[in-house]
Design a protein around this motif. Sequence first.
Motif, short mmCIF file in Angstrom:
data_model
loop_
_atom_site.label_atom_id
_atom_site.label_comp_id
_atom_site.label_asym_id
_atom_site.label_seq_id
_atom_site.Cartn_x
_atom_site.Cartn_y
_atom_site.Cartn_z
N PRO A 73 0.80 -1.23 0.00
CA PRO A 73 0.00 0.00 0.00
C PRO A 73 0.83 1.28 0.00
O PRO A 73 0.47 2.25 -0.67
CB PRO A 73 -0.83 -0.12 1.29
CG PRO A 73 -0.93 -1.59 1.53
CD PRO A 73 0.38 -2.16 1.07
N ASP A 74 1.95 1.31 0.75
CA ASP A 74 2.74 2.54 0.78
C ASP A 74 3.41 2.79 -0.57
O ASP A 74 3.58 3.95 -0.98
CB ASP A 74 3.78 2.50 1.90
CG ASP A 74 4.67 1.27 1.84
OD1 ASP A 74 4.31 0.30 1.15
OD2 ASP A 74 5.73 1.28 2.52
N ALA A 77 0.67 4.24 -2.82
CA ALA A 77 0.39 5.64 -2.48
C ALA A 77 1.48 6.56 -3.01
O ALA A 77 1.20 7.65 -3.53
CB ALA A 77 0.27 5.78 -0.96
N LYS A 78 2.73 6.13 -2.91
CA LYS A 78 3.85 6.97 -3.36
C LYS A 78 3.82 7.17 -4.86
O LYS A 78 4.01 8.29 -5.36
CB LYS A 78 5.17 6.33 -2.92
CG LYS A 78 6.40 7.21 -3.23
CD LYS A 78 6.97 6.92 -4.61
CE LYS A 78 8.10 7.87 -4.96
NZ LYS A 78 8.55 7.70 -6.37
N ARG A 80 1.33 6.93 -6.92
CA ARG A 80 0.19 7.78 -7.29
C ARG A 80 0.55 9.25 -7.07
O ARG A 80 0.28 10.11 -7.92
CB ARG A 80 -1.05 7.42 -6.48
CG ARG A 80 -1.77 6.16 -6.93
CD ARG A 80 -3.14 6.07 -6.27
NE ARG A 80 -3.86 4.89 -6.67
CZ ARG A 80 -3.91 3.76 -5.95
NH1 ARG A 80 -3.26 3.69 -4.79
NH2 ARG A 80 -4.60 2.72 -6.38
N ALA A 81 1.14 9.53 -5.92
CA ALA A 81 1.54 10.90 -5.63
C ALA A 81 2.59 11.40 -6.61
O ALA A 81 2.69 12.61 -6.87
CB ALA A 81 2.07 10.99 -4.20
#
Length: 385
Positions: A73-74, A77-78, A80-81
């Motif tokens: 998940p991390d 998230a990264k 995508r950012a």
Amino acid sequence: MQSNSQPSASRRTHTHNGHDDREIESLEEFDQVVASGSLAGHRIQSVDLTDRTFALLSADTTESVFLGCVMEPDAAAKIRAGGALVFPPVPGLPFDPYRGGLYGPDELFDGLAGTGFDATPDARTYRWYQDTKSDGDIFASMLRSIHDDAVSDALDEHLAGAQVVGIMGGHALERGSAAYAGAARLGRRLTRDGLTVATGGGPGAMEAANLGAYTAPFEDEMLDSALELLAKTPHFTPSVTDWARAAFEIRHSRPGGGASVGIPTWFYGHEPPNAFASHIAKYFVNAVREDGLLARSTAGVVFLPGAAGTVQEIFDNATPNYYQSRGEPTPMVLVNRAHWTEKLPTWPLLQALAADRPMAARIALVDSVDEAPDALARLRTQAQS
């Protein structure tokens, strides 16, 4: 300022041997690209990245796209950012809509030896298709479309540079028949001639042609032995399991057979794919499958005796040859004079269409299947002269 009509460097498509260099379809390819520190503009397709979290956290992922990739998940998230689009895996499906390659018989028939055909990925995918094809669910429809587009992409990559000859014929042709043996000899001869055999990937004449291609590297007697064994299970009814196991018995006893392509469909999912095609492009949408098979048969098409489906394929192929919408007409060889002039008089109409057009020199009618390879070679020579 860059014009909108000119794509940025990360968006430009670079191809090599039919493969888009931006596409990453394996962990090995991922490791090679990410070593540079940048995944910008790349398309990462159905790769398990669970153990590549550090690489994802440190790489430039601007304008990259991740299709069905498993990741922490991390990491998701990264990236995508960092400007990436992430299409996560879809849980609970019996197939991978984002797959990066073609199917193989071992994948589609996984579990056949133990629990039988009904538990295989092929059978489970057909049941999913039956459950969702008419319920109006746009999500299921989208998944089918994504899957079929991914399969087309993989098929184009696989066939890049190949001389592909399509073999069309009826699905009802039984193992043990003389016509089945003839179709197998045809597939073997064309493969030995250096062509890539492509069929509709199902039973009958399609299986026979893929079988012939599989036996091409072996001694001639190997095909005779295979035909004798298969004749004991002539049809996929009443038992697909027994029918398919007979094919795998041959594959396991004589591994390393010749390559060929099968292009079946879950639209006719009650007809199982055959296990002799080394590479299988299985579709949900039959129209995409049929047009794609004919369009990719760049070295010509041989039409064995068949019924409505084969007649349709003849004229589906004749239309672009007539209009030359795909370039120069490709060879068409119809096998069995009595069938195509008396039982289903397709040949006279094909001749009439071709009259006074370039395709007239690209069509032939032969009496027997053993004449087809020479007729095809003759038409191909004329096309190249």
